[in-house]
Scaffold this active site. Structure first.
Site, PDB file in Angstrom:
ATOM      1  N   ASN A  96      27.329   2.764   3.834  1.00 14.18           N
ATOM      2  CA  ASN A  96      25.953   3.000   2.914  1.00 14.18           C
ATOM      3  C   ASN A  96      24.989   3.615   3.639  1.00 14.18           C
ATOM      4  O   ASN A  96      24.412   3.403   4.510  1.00 14.18           O
ATOM      5  CB  ASN A  96      25.656   1.503   2.803  1.00 14.18           C
ATOM      6  CG  ASN A  96      24.431   1.389   1.765  1.00 14.18           C
ATOM      7  OD1 ASN A  96      23.938   2.489   1.325  1.00 14.18           O
ATOM      8  ND2 ASN A  96      23.851   0.131   1.787  1.00 14.18           N
ATOM      9  N   LYS A 135      22.396   4.861   2.245  1.00 16.82           N
ATOM     10  CA  LYS A 135      21.035   4.456   1.895  1.00 16.82           C
ATOM     11  C   LYS A 135      20.277   5.825   1.577  1.00 16.82           C
ATOM     12  O   LYS A 135      20.903   6.774   1.048  1.00 16.82           O
ATOM     13  CB  LYS A 135      20.428   3.598   2.858  1.00 16.82           C
ATOM     14  CG  LYS A 135      20.999   2.259   3.333  1.00 16.82           C
ATOM     15  CD  LYS A 135      20.351   1.374   4.297  1.00 16.82           C
ATOM     16  CE  LYS A 135      21.204   0.234   4.385  1.00 16.82           C
ATOM     17  NZ  LYS A 135      20.799  -0.655   5.267  1.00 16.82           N
ATOM     18  N   HIS A 166      22.570  -4.916  -3.949  1.00 14.76           N
ATOM     19  CA  HIS A 166      21.853  -4.822  -2.338  1.00 14.76           C
ATOM     20  C   HIS A 166      20.678  -5.362  -2.404  1.00 14.76           C
ATOM     21  O   HIS A 166      19.861  -4.974  -3.035  1.00 14.76           O
ATOM     22  CB  HIS A 166      22.022  -3.455  -1.929  1.00 14.76           C
ATOM     23  CG  HIS A 166      21.911  -3.182  -0.361  1.00 14.76           C
ATOM     24  ND1 HIS A 166      20.439  -3.103   0.326  1.00 14.76           N
ATOM     25  CD2 HIS A 166      22.793  -2.871   0.584  1.00 14.76           C
ATOM     26  CE1 HIS A 166      20.798  -3.164   1.605  1.00 14.76           C
ATOM     27  NE2 HIS A 166      22.208  -2.956   1.892  1.00 14.76           N
ATOM     28  N   GLU A 169      18.104  -4.311  -0.589  1.00 17.12           N
ATOM     29  CA  GLU A 169      17.022  -3.495  -0.602  1.00 17.12           C
ATOM     30  C   GLU A 169      16.699  -3.229  -2.155  1.00 17.12           C
ATOM     31  O   GLU A 169      15.487  -2.806  -2.378  1.00 17.12           O
ATOM     32  CB  GLU A 169      17.357  -2.162   0.277  1.00 17.12           C
ATOM     33  CG  GLU A 169      17.191  -2.489   1.792  1.00 17.12           C
ATOM     34  CD  GLU A 169      17.973  -1.605   2.459  1.00 17.12           C
ATOM     35  OE1 GLU A 169      18.547  -0.592   2.067  1.00 17.12           O
ATOM     36  OE2 GLU A 169      18.164  -2.138   3.666  1.00 17.12           O
ATOM     37  N   GLU A 182      25.787  -9.984   3.122  1.00 18.35           N
ATOM     38  CA  GLU A 182      25.035  -9.517   3.953  1.00 18.35           C
ATOM     39  C   GLU A 182      23.675 -10.404   4.117  1.00 18.35           C
ATOM     40  O   GLU A 182      22.699 -10.320   3.416  1.00 18.35           O
ATOM     41  CB  GLU A 182      24.395  -8.100   3.162  1.00 18.35           C
ATOM     42  CG  GLU A 182      25.686  -7.163   3.034  1.00 18.35           C
ATOM     43  CD  GLU A 182      25.063  -5.466   3.001  1.00 18.35           C
ATOM     44  OE1 GLU A 182      25.596  -4.839   3.859  1.00 18.35           O
ATOM     45  OE2 GLU A 182      23.975  -5.268   2.465  1.00 18.35           O
ATOM     46  N   GLY A 217      20.037  -3.884   9.541  1.00 20.06           N
ATOM     47  CA  GLY A 217      19.144  -2.906  10.372  1.00 20.06           C
ATOM     48  C   GLY A 217      18.320  -3.584  11.546  1.00 20.06           C
ATOM     49  O   GLY A 217      17.328  -2.848  12.068  1.00 20.06           O
ATOM     50  N   SER A 272      24.031  -4.864  10.461  1.00 25.20           N
ATOM     51  CA  SER A 272      24.212  -4.452  12.126  1.00 25.20           C
ATOM     52  C   SER A 272      25.711  -4.430  12.405  1.00 25.20           C
ATOM     53  O   SER A 272      25.970  -4.621  13.639  1.00 25.20           O
ATOM     54  CB  SER A 272      23.339  -5.415  12.863  1.00 25.20           C
ATOM     55  OG  SER A 272      22.111  -5.281  12.572  1.00 25.20           O
TER      56      SER A 272
HETATM   57  P1  PGA Z   1      23.011  -1.870   8.774  1.00 23.96           P
HETATM   58  O1  PGA Z   1      23.074  -1.954   7.104  1.00 23.96           O
HETATM   59  O2  PGA Z   1      24.466  -1.802   9.044  1.00 23.96           O
HETATM   60  O3  PGA Z   1      22.229  -0.518   9.049  1.00 23.96           O
HETATM   61  O4  PGA Z   1      22.435  -3.046   9.128  1.00 23.96           O
HETATM   62  C1  PGA Z   1      23.758  -2.613   6.240  1.00 23.96           C
HETATM   63  C2  PGA Z   1      23.622  -2.478   4.929  1.00 23.96           C
HETATM   64  O5  PGA Z   1      22.469  -2.542   4.381  1.00 23.96           O
HETATM   65  O6  PGA Z   1      24.513  -2.441   4.043  1.00 23.96           O
END
Ligand code: PGA
Length: 249
Positions: free
Chosen positions: A9, A11, A94, A96, A165, A171, A210
Site C-alpha cells: 500500500n 498510500k 483502511h 487512514e 491492521e 507506521g 510495521s
Molecule cells: P506500515 O503500513 O507497513 O507502514 O505500517 C501498513 C498499512 O497501513 O497498510
C-alpha cells in the site's frame, strides 16, 4: 490451503519516477517461483502506468473507491474506474480513510459491495486502537467492525480479503506479539466462516502494521496469517521483494 498474498500500500506516495521500483519488482519476480500472489496499490494517478508495466505476476489495486458507479462526486473514484485503469483489487476501510475521511463501517460495507459489483477483490481493513487493546476489548472491537463492514457476497464474486491492521502498529515499528496476531486472525477466520460459510475458509487474512523484511517470516508463519498488507516497506523494491521471498520460502 489459502494462497498467500503480499500486498503493498503506497498510500499518498509515488510519482512517475517511482515506476523504476516497479521495473525492479517485475524483474526480480521473473527469477522467483510463483509461490504467492503479489499486489501493489499505488495512488490512483499511477494505476494505469503501473498496470501497463506489471506483466502477468504483479497485480495492481486501488486504495479506496466510492460506492456509486459514477455521478456528481467531485474528487472520488468508482470501482468501475479502477477496473478501467487496470486494477483487480481495492483496499477499503483502511484506518487512514476511516480517520481522515470519516469513512464508517456502513460506508466501508457499501464500498466493498461496489468493488464486488465491478469485479474487484475488496481488501477490507479492520483494527483496534491501542487503548482498546489495553482494556482487553480487541476481540469485541474486531468482531463488531467486521460484522458492520463485510459485504454480502454476490454469486460470481471474485473473493474477498480481510486485513488485520492494529492502528497502533501502522507506521510505528511496533507490532503485536505472534500470539496476539494468531488470536485475532483465528477470530477473523471464525467471523468469515459465520458470514460466508465454506467460502470463508478460502479468504486470505493479511496482517498489516510495521511488517518488514526483518519480521515478515515470523509473522507469516502464524496460523491463519495468509499474507501481509505493507505500507512503508513496500515503497522500495528491495524491501518489498525480501518480504515476498519470505512468503515463498
Ligand atoms: P506500515 O503500513 O507497513 O507502514 O505500517 C501498513 C498499512 O497501513 O497498510
Amino acid at each position: 490451503m489459502v494462497r498467500t498474498l503480499i500486498a503493498g500500500n503506497w498510500k499518498m506516495n509515488g510519482l512517475n519516477s517511482s515506476l523504476k521500483e516497479v521495473e525492479a519488482i517485475v524483474d526480480r519476480l521473473s527469477g522467483l517461483a510463483d509461490g504467492a500472489d503479489i499486489l501493489l496499490c499505488p495512488p490512483a494517478t499511477m494505476i494505469g502506468a503501473m498496470a501497463s508495466m506489471a506483466g502477468d505476476r504483479l497485480k495492481v489495486g486501488g486504495q479506496c473507491c466510492h460506492n456509486k458507479t459514477s455521478g456528481a462526486h467531485t474528487g472520488d473514484i468508482s470501482a468501475e474506474m479502477l477496473v478501467d485503469a487496470g486494477a483487480t483489487y481495492v483496499i477499503v476501510g483502511h484506518s487512514e480513510r476511516r480517520d481522515d475521511h470519516a469513512e464508517r463501517s456502513a460506508y466501508v460495507k457499501s464500498q466493498a459491495g461496489a468493488a464486488l459489483r465491478a469485479g474487484l477483490v475488496p481488501i477490507v481493513c479492520v483494527g483496534e486502537e491501542y487503548a482498546q487493546r489495553k482494556r482487553g476489548e480487541t476481540a469485541e472491537v474486531i468482531e463488531r467492525i467486521m460484522r458492520k463492514s463485510l459485504p454480502e457476497m454476490p454469486s460470481g464474486g471474485h473473493g474477498l480479503v480481510v486485513a488485520y491492521e492494529p492502528k497502533w502498529a501502522i507506521g510505528t515499528g511496533e507490532i503485536p506479539t505472534m500470539a496476539e496476531i494468531g488470536e485475532v486472525h483465528a477470530l477473523i477466520r471464525k467471523v468469515l466462516v459465520d458470514n460466508y460459510g465454506m467460502e470463508g475458509l478460502k479468504m486470505p487474512i493479511l496482517y498489516g502494521g510495521s511488517m518488514k523484511p526483518g519480521n515478515a517470516a515470523e509473522i507469516l508463519a502464524v496460523a491463519d496469517v495468509n499474507g501481509g498488507l505493507i505500507g512503508g516497506a513496500s515503497l522500495k523494491a528491495d524491501d518489498f521483494m525480501s518480504i515476498y521471498e519470505a512468503a515463498i520460502n
